[in-house]
Design an enzyme around this catalytic site. Structure first.
Site, PDB file in Angstrom:
ATOM      1  N   THR A  25     -63.495 -20.905 142.964  1.00 51.57           N
ATOM      2  CA  THR A  25     -62.758 -19.657 142.816  1.00 51.57           C
ATOM      3  C   THR A  25     -63.052 -19.070 141.437  1.00 51.57           C
ATOM      4  OG1 THR A  25     -60.807 -20.895 142.062  1.00 51.57           O
ATOM      5  CG2 THR A  25     -60.933 -20.381 144.405  1.00 51.57           C
ATOM      6  N   PRO A  83     -61.646 -38.641 124.789  1.00 49.19           N
ATOM      7  CA  PRO A  83     -61.996 -39.192 126.109  1.00 49.19           C
ATOM      8  C   PRO A  83     -63.338 -38.631 126.579  1.00 49.19           C
ATOM      9  CG  PRO A  83     -59.727 -38.439 126.057  1.00 49.19           C
ATOM     10  CD  PRO A  83     -60.357 -37.940 124.801  1.00 49.19           C
ATOM     11  N   SER A 111     -58.227 -29.823 111.742  1.00 49.41           N
ATOM     12  CA  SER A 111     -59.416 -30.443 111.159  1.00 49.41           C
ATOM     13  C   SER A 111     -60.684 -30.023 111.894  1.00 49.41           C
ATOM     14  CB  SER A 111     -59.284 -31.968 111.163  1.00 49.41           C
ATOM     15  OG  SER A 111     -59.157 -32.465 112.486  1.00 49.41           O
ATOM     16  N   GLY A 155     -55.069 -35.683 114.927  1.00 50.87           N
ATOM     17  CA  GLY A 155     -53.779 -35.037 115.103  1.00 50.87           C
ATOM     18  C   GLY A 155     -53.960 -33.535 115.002  1.00 50.87           C
ATOM     19  N   HIS A 177     -59.293 -30.923 121.378  1.00 47.81           N
ATOM     20  CA  HIS A 177     -60.149 -31.691 120.473  1.00 47.81           C
ATOM     21  C   HIS A 177     -59.489 -31.852 119.109  1.00 47.81           C
ATOM     22  CE1 HIS A 177     -64.139 -32.412 122.405  1.00 47.81           C
ATOM     23  NE2 HIS A 177     -63.632 -31.561 123.273  1.00 47.81           N
ATOM     24  N   ASP A 178     -58.834 -30.820 118.630  1.00 45.20           N
ATOM     25  CA  ASP A 178     -58.169 -30.930 117.333  1.00 45.20           C
ATOM     26  C   ASP A 178     -57.104 -32.015 117.373  1.00 45.20           C
ATOM     27  OD1 ASP A 178     -57.564 -30.173 114.639  1.00 45.20           O
ATOM     28  OD2 ASP A 178     -55.794 -29.133 115.396  1.00 45.20           O
ATOM     29  N   ASP A 216     -54.026 -30.837 113.226  1.00 45.05           N
ATOM     30  CA  ASP A 216     -54.014 -30.411 111.830  1.00 45.05           C
ATOM     31  C   ASP A 216     -55.131 -29.430 111.500  1.00 45.05           C
ATOM     32  OD1 ASP A 216     -56.241 -32.046 111.980  1.00 45.05           O
ATOM     33  OD2 ASP A 216     -55.787 -33.150 110.131  1.00 45.05           O
ATOM     34  N   VAL A 267     -58.366 -35.894 117.715  1.00 42.98           N
ATOM     35  CA  VAL A 267     -59.178 -36.561 116.700  1.00 42.98           C
ATOM     36  C   VAL A 267     -58.358 -36.990 115.489  1.00 42.98           C
ATOM     37  CG1 VAL A 267     -61.160 -36.351 115.161  1.00 42.98           C
ATOM     38  CG2 VAL A 267     -61.279 -35.427 117.468  1.00 42.98           C
ATOM     39  N   GLU A 278     -66.065 -32.506 111.850  1.00 44.01           N
ATOM     40  CA  GLU A 278     -66.027 -32.735 113.291  1.00 44.01           C
ATOM     41  C   GLU A 278     -66.860 -31.725 114.069  1.00 44.01           C
ATOM     42  OE1 GLU A 278     -61.861 -32.853 114.464  1.00 44.01           O
ATOM     43  OE2 GLU A 278     -61.410 -33.708 112.502  1.00 44.01           O
TER      44      GLU A 278
END
Length: 324
Positions: free
Chosen positions: A242, A162, A78, A74, A68-69, A76, A72, A91
């Site tokens: 599993t 995505p 955020s 790059g 996720h970092d 960084d 969104v 975020e």
């Protein structure tokens, strides 16, 4: 480390070197902290191992935070910023992710040996890499040199992340916008072999009628876990076949058996012959999948990074150094 993982370590490192050289992250370097903080990666690894040992679900949480970092703004860090005057809608308010306190714990361990040297962005990248070692039994080198951003805005998320409801062509486009290939998409999707989700992300495939691409018995079992008017926050394991806390190529076997949670998983075999072949290859070749997953993780870790004098090295991961 498993025997298969030990045998493929050289292959992994070779794949990773090629991946890094071919991306825009050429400014990132292996052993970036060898002079400024030789204990950095060891400190991250030890803290991550303790966290995942105490709670095995945290391996997947670290990988998901890293994903996720990077997608969104790059890579960084955020995603780690708390609400503040300068970041009133960060975020982290948009998506209920886990692991923020755990990353703070790792940061504190690193600050104890090298204050003000190692970025939160690199700590998150190393923790995700080490989660593969702990939960998957294979390891690889991750370059460093990322710096931390000073902004975070939840409005950046919808166009970047995505969706679990996406079809394969939209997924390929979404990954392509970040410089990742269809092969990277399929390799990284293997992270759905561990971790958790909520009923709210699964019920669109269960009601008003069962998704025809889902195995009937599997779907009916999910309907019992996620009744039509039940709480959407009920937690489910991504892998119910599993060990739900093991990162492995079991995911691809689940996709082939039509026993996966999301449309974005099943579409890899139902909507594209090319990605369906990749799924089969990863199901048949666990060592090959490890190499592809490792290479894709490194490649993803180079998305829109801040380096040099850009950004800052945060003192704490939840706030910028200005504190505003």
């Amino acid at each position: 480390m498993t025997m298969a993982a030990s045998a493929c370590q050289g292959l992994l490192l070779g794949a990773l070197a090629a991946a890094v050289l071919s991306t825009a992250s050429a400014t990132l370097q292996y052993d970036f902290y060898s002079s400024s903080c030789p204990q950095a990666e060891e400190a991250v690894r030890n803290a991550t191992m303790k966290i995942v040992s105490d709670n095995p679900t945290m391996g997947a949480a670290f990988v998901r935070l890293f994903f996720h970092d990077c997608f969104v703004k790059g890579c960084d860090a955020s995603i780690l910023l708390d609400q503040s005057n300068s970041n009133p809608q960060p975020e982290k308010l948009a998506i209920p992710l886990r692991g923020y306190d755990a990353v703070n714990t790792i940061k504190a361990a690193v600050e104890a040996v090298c204050p003000g040297v190692v970025s939160c962005a690199d700590i998150l990248a190393y923790a995700a890499r080490d989660s593969a070692m702990i939960s998957g039994g294979f390891t690889f080198a991750m370059p460093g040199g990322r710096r931390d951003g000073i902004g975070s805005d939840l409005n950046d998320i919808p166009a970047s992340i995505p969706s679990p409801s996406m079809q394969v062509q939209d997924l390929i486009s979404s990954f392509g916008a970040k410089g990742l290939s269809a092969s990277d998409l399929v390799a990284l999707s293997g992270a759905h072999s561990f971790g958790q989700t909520h009923c709210s992300f699964v019920t669109p495939r269960l009601y008003p009628s069962l998704d025809k691409t889902m195995d009937k018995a599997f779907g009916e079992a999910l309907q019992k876990e996620c009744p039509r008017r039940g709480p959407g926050g009920t937690v489910l394991n991504n892998n119910v076949v599993t060990d739900p806390n093991a990162l492995s190529n079991q995911y691809y076997k689940n996709v082939i058996a039509r026993q996966v949670m999301f449309t974005s998983d099943q579409t890899l075999t139902t909507s594209s012959n090319a990605t369906a072949r990749m799924v089969q290859d990863n199901a048949d070749d666990p060592v090959g999948w490890m190499a592809r997953f490792a290479g894709a993780m490194v490649k993803m870790g180079g998305i829109e990074v801040l380096t040099g004098t850009q950004g800052e090295i945060r003192k704490v991961c939840g706030a910028t150094n200005s504190g505003s």
